[in-house]
Enzyme design. Structure first.
Site, PDB file in Angstrom:
ATOM      1  N   CYS A  69       3.220  -3.188   4.042  1.00 12.49           N
ATOM      2  CA  CYS A  69       2.420  -2.015   4.393  1.00 12.49           C
ATOM      3  C   CYS A  69       3.198  -1.262   5.470  1.00 12.49           C
ATOM      4  O   CYS A  69       4.386  -1.518   5.661  1.00 12.49           O
ATOM      5  CB  CYS A  69       0.999  -2.398   4.822  1.00 12.49           C
ATOM      6  SG  CYS A  69       0.877  -3.456   6.288  1.00 12.49           S
ATOM      7  N   THR A  78       3.065  -1.418   8.680  1.00 11.32           N
ATOM      8  CA  THR A  78       3.473  -2.310   9.770  1.00 11.32           C
ATOM      9  C   THR A  78       3.781  -3.735   9.322  1.00 11.32           C
ATOM     10  O   THR A  78       4.422  -4.484  10.063  1.00 11.32           O
ATOM     11  CB  THR A  78       2.348  -2.408  10.812  1.00 11.32           C
ATOM     12  OG1 THR A  78       1.174  -2.922  10.140  1.00 11.32           O
ATOM     13  CG2 THR A  78       2.042  -1.050  11.430  1.00 11.32           C
ATOM     14  N   HIS A 138      10.436 -23.983   8.850  1.00 15.77           N
ATOM     15  CA  HIS A 138       9.414 -24.720   9.601  1.00 15.77           C
ATOM     16  C   HIS A 138       7.998 -24.518   9.080  1.00 15.77           C
ATOM     17  O   HIS A 138       7.182 -25.430   9.162  1.00 15.77           O
ATOM     18  CB  HIS A 138       9.462 -24.314  11.085  1.00 15.77           C
ATOM     19  CG  HIS A 138      10.623 -24.905  11.813  1.00 15.77           C
ATOM     20  ND1 HIS A 138      10.712 -24.934  13.187  1.00 15.77           N
ATOM     21  CD2 HIS A 138      11.761 -25.504  11.352  1.00 15.77           C
ATOM     22  CE1 HIS A 138      11.853 -25.526  13.551  1.00 15.77           C
ATOM     23  NE2 HIS A 138      12.507 -25.862  12.450  1.00 15.77           N
ATOM     24  N   ASP A 174       0.851  -1.188   0.000  1.00 10.69           N
ATOM     25  CA  ASP A 174       0.000   0.000   0.000  1.00 10.69           C
ATOM     26  C   ASP A 174       0.891   1.244   0.000  1.00 10.69           C
ATOM     27  O   ASP A 174       2.133   1.137  -0.088  1.00 10.69           O
ATOM     28  CB  ASP A 174      -0.998  -0.026   1.173  1.00 10.69           C
ATOM     29  CG  ASP A 174      -0.347   0.241   2.531  1.00 10.69           C
ATOM     30  OD1 ASP A 174       0.887   0.317   2.608  1.00 10.69           O
ATOM     31  OD2 ASP A 174      -1.099   0.375   3.522  1.00 10.69           O
ATOM     32  N   ARG A 208       8.490 -33.566   9.957  1.00 10.10           N
ATOM     33  CA  ARG A 208       7.404 -33.287  10.914  1.00 10.10           C
ATOM     34  C   ARG A 208       6.740 -31.944  10.633  1.00 10.10           C
ATOM     35  O   ARG A 208       5.564 -31.741  10.972  1.00 10.10           O
ATOM     36  CB  ARG A 208       7.929 -33.354  12.349  1.00 10.10           C
ATOM     37  CG  ARG A 208       8.889 -32.232  12.734  1.00 10.10           C
ATOM     38  CD  ARG A 208       9.493 -32.477  14.118  1.00 10.10           C
ATOM     39  NE  ARG A 208      10.304 -31.363  14.588  1.00 10.10           N
ATOM     40  CZ  ARG A 208      11.545 -31.097  14.176  1.00 10.10           C
ATOM     41  NH1 ARG A 208      12.113 -31.861  13.250  1.00 10.10           N
ATOM     42  NH2 ARG A 208      12.228 -30.078  14.670  1.00 10.10           N
ATOM     43  N   HIS A 209       7.462 -31.050  10.019  1.00 11.31           N
ATOM     44  CA  HIS A 209       6.881 -29.728   9.733  1.00 11.31           C
ATOM     45  C   HIS A 209       5.819 -29.812   8.636  1.00 11.31           C
ATOM     46  O   HIS A 209       4.873 -29.031   8.623  1.00 11.31           O
ATOM     47  CB  HIS A 209       7.986 -28.732   9.365  1.00 11.31           C
ATOM     48  CG  HIS A 209       8.999 -28.593  10.452  1.00 11.31           C
ATOM     49  ND1 HIS A 209       8.676 -28.066  11.683  1.00 11.31           N
ATOM     50  CD2 HIS A 209      10.306 -28.963  10.518  1.00 11.31           C
ATOM     51  CE1 HIS A 209       9.752 -28.099  12.459  1.00 11.31           C
ATOM     52  NE2 HIS A 209      10.746 -28.641  11.775  1.00 11.31           N
TER      53      HIS A 209
END
Ligand code: RB5
Length: 150
Positions: free
Chosen positions: A65, A67, A98, A8, A132-133
């Site tokens: 953006c 934040t 992960h 943005d 496992r992930h």
């Protein structure tokens, strides 16, 4: 590798810096806007870039953006998107290793440009560990598909 870019007005400058960085590295990208600092609504640009990743038109998304938060919320509503707000190198690495994140979200007012470009490099060069992930990501997909988890 092809990258979907979106931002943005609050992260227009960061997106432009990311574009220059990708140009230097000869990494292909599609810029889904916005295209000026005029005020716009961040969910639209998050969606356009994330949707290109979801449809496999692009391999990864870089969506920004002010934040990083709003675009991550919007991007994560798109099917198959695992968008992570990253503010330091460890997060950029771990969300690939992960979470097999396919979108990195950053905030222009949170991460200075040189550090943001470092996060981009880490994100794009780190492989998913699988194992496992993968099982855990499959559970995220189950949740996305409305399956009850017990
Ligand atoms: C725009 O003012 C700002 O709200 C947006 O860039 C973003 O930070 C939202 O989460």
């Amino acid at each position: 590798m092809k990258i979907a870019l979106g931002a943005d007005h609050g992260a227009f400058d960061l997106k432009e810096a990311v574009k220059k960085h990708l140009d230097e590295k000869k990494i292909e990208y599609v810029d889904f806007g916005c295209f000026s600092k005029e005020s716009v609504d961040y969910p639209k640009y998050a969606f356009l870039a994330a949707n290109a990743v979801s449809k496999k038109e692009c391999d990864f998304g870089i969506i920004c953006c002010t934040t990083g938060l709003g675009v991550s919320m919007a991007a994560n509503k798109v099917k198959g998107i695992r968008a992570a707000v990253c503010t330091n190198p460890m997060l950029a690495e771990m969300t690939r290793r992960h979470n097999n994140a396919n979108v990195i979200c950053m905030g222009q007012n949170v991460v200075p440009v040189p550090e943001a470009l470092e996060l981009v490099d880490i994100f794009l060069s780190t492989e998913f560990e699988g194992g496992r992930h993968q099982r855990r990501i499959d559970l995220i997909t189950d949740i996305e598909n409305g399956k009850e988890i017990s």
